[in-house]
Design a protein around this motif. Structure first.
Motif, PDB file in Angstrom:
ATOM      1  N   GLY A 113       3.451   3.163  19.925  1.00  0.00           N
ATOM      2  CA  GLY A 113       2.622   3.867  18.959  1.00  0.00           C
ATOM      3  C   GLY A 113       3.326   4.239  17.673  1.00  0.00           C
ATOM      4  N   PHE A 114       4.635   4.061  17.595  1.00  0.00           N
ATOM      5  CA  PHE A 114       5.399   4.397  16.391  1.00  0.00           C
ATOM      6  C   PHE A 114       5.576   3.152  15.528  1.00  0.00           C
ATOM      7  CE2 PHE A 114       6.787   7.413  19.632  1.00  0.00           C
ATOM      8  CZ  PHE A 114       6.626   8.628  18.971  1.00  0.00           C
ATOM      9  N   SER A 115       5.459   3.322  14.233  1.00  0.00           N
ATOM     10  CA  SER A 115       5.664   2.214  13.306  1.00  0.00           C
ATOM     11  C   SER A 115       7.096   1.717  13.405  1.00  0.00           C
ATOM     12  CB  SER A 115       5.359   2.654  11.870  1.00  0.00           C
ATOM     13  OG  SER A 115       5.725   1.636  10.957  1.00  0.00           O
ATOM     14  N   ILE A 116       7.240   0.432  13.608  1.00  0.00           N
ATOM     15  CA  ILE A 116       8.569  -0.129  13.833  1.00  0.00           C
ATOM     16  C   ILE A 116       9.396  -0.177  12.555  1.00  0.00           C
ATOM     17  CG2 ILE A 116       8.221  -2.608  13.412  1.00  0.00           C
ATOM     18  CD1 ILE A 116       9.474  -2.989  16.276  1.00  0.00           C
ATOM     19  N   THR A 117       8.733  -0.026  11.398  1.00  0.00           N
ATOM     20  CA  THR A 117       9.447  -0.065  10.117  1.00  0.00           C
ATOM     21  C   THR A 117       9.871   1.322   9.641  1.00  0.00           C
ATOM     22  OG1 THR A 117       7.343   0.008   8.910  1.00  0.00           O
ATOM     23  CG2 THR A 117       8.257  -2.174   9.406  1.00  0.00           C
ATOM     24  N   GLU A 118       9.426   2.371  10.334  1.00  0.00           N
ATOM     25  CA  GLU A 118       9.799   3.725   9.941  1.00  0.00           C
ATOM     26  C   GLU A 118      11.295   3.950  10.145  1.00  0.00           C
ATOM     27  OE1 GLU A 118       8.311   6.471   8.612  1.00  0.00           O
ATOM     28  OE2 GLU A 118       6.626   5.154   8.146  1.00  0.00           O
ATOM     29  N   PRO A 119      11.967   4.597   9.200  1.00  0.00           N
ATOM     30  CA  PRO A 119      13.407   4.856   9.345  1.00  0.00           C
ATOM     31  C   PRO A 119      13.743   5.627  10.620  1.00  0.00           C
ATOM     32  CG  PRO A 119      12.722   5.264   7.086  1.00  0.00           C
ATOM     33  CD  PRO A 119      11.477   5.023   7.878  1.00  0.00           C
ATOM     34  N   THR A 120      12.886   6.575  11.008  1.00  0.00           N
ATOM     35  CA  THR A 120      13.165   7.353  12.217  1.00  0.00           C
ATOM     36  C   THR A 120      13.074   6.468  13.467  1.00  0.00           C
ATOM     37  OG1 THR A 120      10.838   8.050  12.182  1.00  0.00           O
ATOM     38  CG2 THR A 120      12.460   9.578  11.270  1.00  0.00           C
ATOM     39  N   THR A 121      12.138   5.545  13.483  1.00  0.00           N
ATOM     40  CA  THR A 121      12.016   4.622  14.619  1.00  0.00           C
ATOM     41  C   THR A 121      13.237   3.723  14.700  1.00  0.00           C
ATOM     42  OG1 THR A 121       9.603   4.604  14.333  1.00  0.00           O
ATOM     43  CG2 THR A 121      10.557   2.885  15.715  1.00  0.00           C
ATOM     44  N   LYS A 122      13.670   3.219  13.546  1.00  0.00           N
ATOM     45  CA  LYS A 122      14.864   2.370  13.521  1.00  0.00           C
ATOM     46  C   LYS A 122      16.096   3.144  13.974  1.00  0.00           C
ATOM     47  CE  LYS A 122      13.342  -0.769   9.834  1.00  0.00           C
ATOM     48  NZ  LYS A 122      13.640  -1.289   8.478  1.00  0.00           N
ATOM     49  N   ALA A 123      16.181   4.411  13.572  1.00  0.00           N
ATOM     50  CA  ALA A 123      17.312   5.241  13.985  1.00  0.00           C
ATOM     51  C   ALA A 123      17.296   5.462  15.489  1.00  0.00           C
ATOM     52  CB  ALA A 123      17.280   6.578  13.245  1.00  0.00           C
ATOM     53  N   ALA A 124      16.096   5.688  16.048  1.00  0.00           N
ATOM     54  CA  ALA A 124      15.979   5.887  17.493  1.00  0.00           C
ATOM     55  C   ALA A 124      16.392   4.633  18.256  1.00  0.00           C
ATOM     56  CB  ALA A 124      14.548   6.280  17.844  1.00  0.00           C
ATOM     57  N   LEU A 125      15.962   3.472  17.785  1.00  0.00           N
ATOM     58  CA  LEU A 125      16.344   2.212  18.427  1.00  0.00           C
ATOM     59  C   LEU A 125      17.857   2.009  18.363  1.00  0.00           C
ATOM     60  CD1 LEU A 125      13.495  -0.087  17.052  1.00  0.00           C
ATOM     61  CD2 LEU A 125      13.861   0.524  19.456  1.00  0.00           C
ATOM     62  N   TYR A 126      18.433   2.375  17.240  1.00  0.00           N
ATOM     63  CA  TYR A 126      19.886   2.262  17.055  1.00  0.00           C
ATOM     64  C   TYR A 126      20.625   3.143  18.061  1.00  0.00           C
ATOM     65  CZ  TYR A 126      24.409   2.664  14.626  1.00  0.00           C
ATOM     66  OH  TYR A 126      25.744   2.666  14.304  1.00  0.00           O
ATOM     67  N   ILE A 127      20.194   4.397  18.192  1.00  0.00           N
ATOM     68  CA  ILE A 127      20.858   5.336  19.103  1.00  0.00           C
ATOM     69  C   ILE A 127      20.698   4.887  20.557  1.00  0.00           C
ATOM     70  CG2 ILE A 127      20.835   7.693  19.995  1.00  0.00           C
ATOM     71  CD1 ILE A 127      22.173   7.429  17.278  1.00  0.00           C
ATOM     72  N   ILE A 128      19.522   4.369  20.900  1.00  0.00           N
ATOM     73  CA  ILE A 128      19.292   3.858  22.255  1.00  0.00           C
ATOM     74  C   ILE A 128      20.217   2.678  22.532  1.00  0.00           C
ATOM     75  CG2 ILE A 128      17.615   2.681  23.737  1.00  0.00           C
ATOM     76  CD1 ILE A 128      15.436   4.397  22.353  1.00  0.00           C
TER      77      ILE A 128
END
Length: 361
Positions: free
Chosen positions: A193-208
């Motif tokens: 449900g989160f936009s994959i282009t959002e900086p916060t989403t990218k940051a979360a994927l990075y941390i994971i």
């Protein structure tokens, strides 16, 4: 082999490096572009990709460095994990594609009327996460069982793993297989449900991804410092002697081979949303050979070495392909030759040798 594997300075270096890597997306989100402390989104995505590669190299080191099984086909496990996650991401696009259909754009273009049976339930994130583990794991288990039971080893095993990944690449290149053909899966919109282009989403994927890499390192360390690890090294160094004292190498090899494939699949699944595409070229034999080079350059049989090698080689590749795009393959071949001749223990081995020389002086 020591029970600790990593020295205290090594552990300190691991913690410091992990902290610095975790800091990058925070600096990206906290400071505006142009600020001295700002880290660009491109850099965050690039390091995230390198961490996925590092996890794949770590998985390869578990079978090659510690068990003596040289695989030239780990690219297929990486790609299958990526495709399993990519199937969910394609379903999550919904009607936001070019053709505004419930089917992915490539299926509409090829006049597909419905999802094939193997796309069933792939609108569920957790089902696809199960596929990320099961698909590479089951393939590795079946392939490994017949190969190891037949006592195929050495260069012959390496050749059939390369043949396997080449066969899968040709299969996935076909348009009628339902995996996007040459273009593969791309144009992702959302994840959970989160936009994959959002900086916060990218940051979360990075941390994971960083957490997964660190967790994989701890898991591999636990294995190689255990009794199981000693048996695996026995398989590598003296398999016939191990059989003589009552061990059956088949199940030990099969376990580590399957686990390595699963770790590679997880790395591929983390790679796809950060890079934004997965296609059959990820299964090319050349990609699997590159994984071997990462492990060799960093220092196989050390766990940390392949991680260092993955970052080093891919960092050099990013610069080299921009400056001299037609010469990268020649440079890669030269690197492998030089490492084989002058640095058989890789970067980590060279560092240890320098440290011992300094202590002796």
């Amino acid at each position: 082999m020591t029970t600790s594997l990593f020295s205290r300075p090594a552990w300190a270096g691991i913690v410091v490096c992990a902290a610095l890597l975790a800091l990058l997306p925070i600096l990206n989100l906290s400071f505006a572009p142009g600020h001295a402390l700002h880290i660009s989104s491109y850099t965050v995505a690039l390091i995230g990709k390198f961490m996925c590669y590092a996890m794949a190299a770590l998985a390869l080191d578990l079978v090659w460095g510690y068990t003596g099984i040289l695989s030239l086909g780990h690219g297929v496990f990486f790609a299958l994990g990526g495709y399993a996650h990519g199937m969910y991401l394609m379903r999550a696009i919904g009607k936001d594609g070019v053709y505004q259909s419930n089917l992915p754009d490539f299926m509409v273009f090829l006049d597909w009327k419905a999802y094939p049976w193997y796309w069933s339930f792939t609108d569920s994130f957790w089902y696809c996460m199960a596929l990320v583990v099961l698909v590479p794991g089951v393939l590795a288990f079946v392939f490994g069982y017949f190969a190891f039971r037949s006592r195929i080893k050495g260069v012959y095993f390496s050749i059939i793993t390369q043949a396997m990944t080449f066969a899968f690449m040709l299969l996935f290149f076909r348009n009628n297989t339902g995996f996007g053909g040459n273009n593969g899966f791309t144009d992702f919109k959302r994840i959970l449900g989160f936009s994959i282009t959002e900086p916060t989403t990218k940051a979360a994927l990075y941390i994971i991804t960083l957490a997964a890499l660190f967790g994989a390192l701890l898991l591999c360390r636990w294995i190689v410092t255990s009794k199981l690890g000693r048996v695996l090294q026995g398989v590598r160094d003296a398999e016939s002697r191990l059989m003589f004292i009552g061990y059956n190498p088949l199940w030990f090899k099969l376990f580590v081979w399957t686990l390595s494939a699963v770790l590679c699949g997880i790395a591929g699944a983390l790679y796809v949303p950060q890079v934004g595409i997965i296609n059959p070229s990820e299964m090319s034999p050349g990609n699997s050979i590159e994984m071997v080079i990462w492990a060799a350059v960093g220092g196989r049989g050390s766990l940390l070495g392949p991680i260092i090698g993955a970052f080093s080689v891919n960092g050099l590749k990013s610069w080299f392909t921009a400056a001299f795009p037609d010469l990268w393959l020649y440079a890669l071949g030269l690197i492998f030759i030089l490492v084989t001749l002058f640095m058989p223990q890789g970067i980590l081995g060279l560092t240890r040798k320098f440290q011992k020389t300094r202590e002796a002086a």
